[in-house]
Design a protein around this motif. Structure first.
Motif, PDB file in Angstrom:
ATOM      1  N   SER A 239      28.496  59.925  23.564  1.00 20.16           N
ATOM      2  CA  SER A 239      28.031  60.268  22.220  1.00 20.16           C
ATOM      3  C   SER A 239      26.884  59.367  21.793  1.00 20.16           C
ATOM      4  O   SER A 239      25.882  59.831  21.231  1.00 20.16           O
ATOM      5  CB  SER A 239      29.188  60.153  21.229  1.00 20.16           C
ATOM      6  OG  SER A 239      28.752  60.405  19.911  1.00 20.16           O
TER       7      SER A 239
ATOM      8  N   LEU B 272      36.642  67.805  26.163  1.00 23.26           N
ATOM      9  CA  LEU B 272      36.290  66.400  26.276  1.00 23.26           C
ATOM     10  C   LEU B 272      37.415  65.534  26.828  1.00 23.26           C
ATOM     11  O   LEU B 272      37.198  64.372  27.155  1.00 23.26           O
ATOM     12  CB  LEU B 272      35.853  65.864  24.913  1.00 23.26           C
ATOM     13  CG  LEU B 272      34.539  66.449  24.381  1.00 23.26           C
ATOM     14  CD1 LEU B 272      34.243  65.906  22.991  1.00 23.26           C
ATOM     15  CD2 LEU B 272      33.392  66.149  25.327  1.00 23.26           C
ATOM     16  N   SER B 273      38.607  66.103  26.965  1.00 19.34           N
ATOM     17  CA  SER B 273      39.733  65.321  27.502  1.00 19.34           C
ATOM     18  C   SER B 273      39.488  64.895  28.948  1.00 19.34           C
ATOM     19  O   SER B 273      40.186  64.034  29.470  1.00 19.34           O
ATOM     20  CB  SER B 273      41.030  66.127  27.407  1.00 19.34           C
ATOM     21  OG  SER B 273      40.967  67.276  28.241  1.00 19.34           O
TER      22      SER B 273
ATOM     23  N   GLU C 212      37.091  71.993  21.705  1.00 20.12           N
ATOM     24  CA  GLU C 212      36.232  70.861  22.032  1.00 20.12           C
ATOM     25  C   GLU C 212      37.046  69.652  22.474  1.00 20.12           C
ATOM     26  O   GLU C 212      36.664  68.932  23.398  1.00 20.12           O
ATOM     27  CB  GLU C 212      35.366  70.514  20.818  1.00 20.12           C
ATOM     28  CG  GLU C 212      34.358  71.601  20.502  1.00 20.12           C
ATOM     29  CD  GLU C 212      33.476  71.264  19.316  1.00 20.12           C
ATOM     30  OE1 GLU C 212      33.738  70.242  18.653  1.00 20.12           O
ATOM     31  OE2 GLU C 212      32.537  72.021  19.062  1.00 20.12           O
ATOM     32  N   LYS C 213      38.171  69.439  21.830  1.00 20.78           N
ATOM     33  CA  LYS C 213      39.032  68.325  22.223  1.00 20.78           C
ATOM     34  C   LYS C 213      39.545  68.506  23.647  1.00 20.78           C
ATOM     35  O   LYS C 213      39.584  67.561  24.442  1.00 20.78           O
ATOM     36  CB  LYS C 213      40.210  68.214  21.257  1.00 20.78           C
ATOM     37  CG  LYS C 213      41.125  67.031  21.548  1.00 20.78           C
ATOM     38  CD  LYS C 213      42.209  66.908  20.489  1.00 20.78           C
ATOM     39  CE  LYS C 213      43.109  65.690  20.760  1.00 20.78           C
ATOM     40  NZ  LYS C 213      44.147  65.554  19.713  1.00 20.78           N
TER      41      LYS C 213
ATOM     42  N   LEU D 221      37.142  63.148  29.785  1.00 21.89           N
ATOM     43  CA  LEU D 221      36.655  61.775  29.624  1.00 21.89           C
ATOM     44  C   LEU D 221      37.576  61.041  28.664  1.00 21.89           C
ATOM     45  O   LEU D 221      38.018  61.605  27.662  1.00 21.89           O
ATOM     46  CB  LEU D 221      35.230  61.776  29.047  1.00 21.89           C
ATOM     47  CG  LEU D 221      34.136  62.498  29.846  1.00 21.89           C
ATOM     48  CD1 LEU D 221      32.843  62.482  29.056  1.00 21.89           C
ATOM     49  CD2 LEU D 221      33.950  61.856  31.206  1.00 21.89           C
ATOM     50  N   ASP D 222      37.859  59.765  28.962  1.00 25.28           N
ATOM     51  CA  ASP D 222      38.688  59.005  28.030  1.00 25.28           C
ATOM     52  C   ASP D 222      37.874  58.659  26.786  1.00 25.28           C
ATOM     53  O   ASP D 222      36.665  58.911  26.711  1.00 25.28           O
ATOM     54  CB  ASP D 222      39.272  57.750  28.694  1.00 25.28           C
ATOM     55  CG  ASP D 222      38.209  56.755  29.147  1.00 25.28           C
ATOM     56  OD1 ASP D 222      37.121  56.684  28.525  1.00 25.28           O
ATOM     57  OD2 ASP D 222      38.454  56.045  30.140  1.00 25.28           O
ATOM     58  N   ASP D 223      38.528  58.086  25.792  1.00 28.59           N
ATOM     59  CA  ASP D 223      37.876  57.838  24.507  1.00 28.59           C
ATOM     60  C   ASP D 223      36.648  56.947  24.641  1.00 28.59           C
ATOM     61  O   ASP D 223      35.634  57.166  23.979  1.00 28.59           O
ATOM     62  CB  ASP D 223      38.868  57.221  23.518  1.00 28.59           C
ATOM     63  CG  ASP D 223      39.938  58.205  23.069  1.00 28.59           C
ATOM     64  OD1 ASP D 223      39.742  59.421  23.288  1.00 28.59           O
ATOM     65  OD2 ASP D 223      40.950  57.762  22.500  1.00 28.59           O
TER      66      ASP D 223
ATOM     67  N   ARG E 198      34.660  56.552  27.283  1.00 31.38           N
ATOM     68  CA  ARG E 198      33.552  57.281  27.906  1.00 31.38           C
ATOM     69  C   ARG E 198      32.945  58.289  26.931  1.00 31.38           C
ATOM     70  O   ARG E 198      31.740  58.501  26.921  1.00 31.38           O
ATOM     71  CB  ARG E 198      34.031  57.996  29.178  1.00 31.38           C
ATOM     72  CG  ARG E 198      34.564  57.081  30.265  1.00 31.38           C
ATOM     73  CD  ARG E 198      33.477  56.160  30.792  1.00 31.38           C
ATOM     74  NE  ARG E 198      32.406  56.874  31.465  1.00 31.38           N
ATOM     75  CZ  ARG E 198      32.450  57.288  32.722  1.00 31.38           C
ATOM     76  NH1 ARG E 198      33.534  57.073  33.460  1.00 31.38           N
ATOM     77  NH2 ARG E 198      31.414  57.913  33.263  1.00 31.38           N
ATOM     78  N   GLN E 199      33.798  58.929  26.128  1.00 31.04           N
ATOM     79  CA  GLN E 199      33.284  59.852  25.116  1.00 31.04           C
ATOM     80  C   GLN E 199      32.387  59.118  24.134  1.00 31.04           C
ATOM     81  O   GLN E 199      31.330  59.626  23.731  1.00 31.04           O
ATOM     82  CB  GLN E 199      34.439  60.514  24.369  1.00 31.04           C
ATOM     83  CG  GLN E 199      35.202  61.536  25.186  1.00 31.04           C
ATOM     84  CD  GLN E 199      36.283  62.219  24.359  1.00 31.04           C
ATOM     85  OE1 GLN E 199      36.099  62.483  23.174  1.00 31.04           O
ATOM     86  NE2 GLN E 199      37.410  62.515  24.987  1.00 31.04           N
TER      87      GLN E 199
END
Length: 217
Positions: free
Chosen positions: A198, A186-187, A182-183, A189-191, A193-194
């Motif tokens: 969410s 999702l990489s 999952e990590k 997108l930067d933190d 954007r994540q």
């Protein structure tokens, strides 16, 4: 996505409905599952990345067929469904190696994350499954030695299900692999954007869970 079990609980929501995880993608009943294109039904347009995804062409085609209709909802629901299908295909790989279905892992995970015994009814609520489906899974997992049942001392109609040591070890062994996958996904997108994604998905889910009954025809 959160930890796989929480995500599963989101994936679990579809465990007893028709599975959408195929290489061809998924869609809503309006056909928003595959191919390319641009535009939103609201006229706001899409980002360059979205313009290249597999849902945009379907939306564009519908707009050509029915230019009078607002096809904007297709862009959201179609992309959510398509992302869910692609994620589930890859996420299921560790489960297949362990000989588990997604639904079976969701049940095991519910027992692990709650940390105590659950009745079949509670398992059905935790995994968004039907009672009959839970009964079948508990039977299969019991035969594999991953869970065990005990009768209620006061009510013979009630059963309690708990993980065995083997079941606990299996869940804990798969979890790191799921999180690593999952990590990596999702990489893209930067933190920040994540976090935005969410929050938006959380808001949508909360509203759907609270008001879905009112949306049904």
């Amino acid at each position: 996505m959160t930890a796989p079990q929480v995500a599963s609980a989101g994936s679990t929501a579809g465990a007893d409905t028709a599975r959408t995880g195929t290489g061809r993608g998924t869609g809503t009943s309006t056909g928003t599952g595959t191919d390319k294109g641009t535009g939103t039904g609201t006229g706001q347009g899409t980002t360059p990345a979205a313009a290249r995804d597999t849902v945009a062409a379907v939306v564009r085609q519908w707009r050509e067929v029915h230019p009078d209709l607002d096809t904007g909802p297709m862009e959201v629901i179609g992309r959510v469904n398509r992302c869910a299908a692609l994620l589930q295909q890859a996420e299921d790989a560790p489960l297949r190696r362990a000989g588990l279905s997604r639904a079976e892992f969701d049940l095991l995970g519910a027992l692990r994350r709650t940390g105590h015994e659950l009745t079949p009814g509670e398992l059905a609520r935790e995994t968004f499954s039907s009672g009959a489906a839970v009964t079948k899974r508990v039977k299969q997992l019991t035969e594999r030695g991953l869970v065990e049942r005990r009768g209620d001392t006061r009510d013979r109609r009630v059963a309690h299900v708990r993980l065995t040591e083997e079941g606990r070890a299996l869940v804990d062994g798969i979890l790191p692999e799921q999180l690593a996958y999952e990590k990596a996904v999702l990489s893209a997108l930067d933190d920040d954007r994540q976090g935005e994604l969410s929050a938006l998905l959380g808001e949508l889910l909360s509203r759907l869970e609270g008001h879905m009954q009112g949306l049904r025809p």
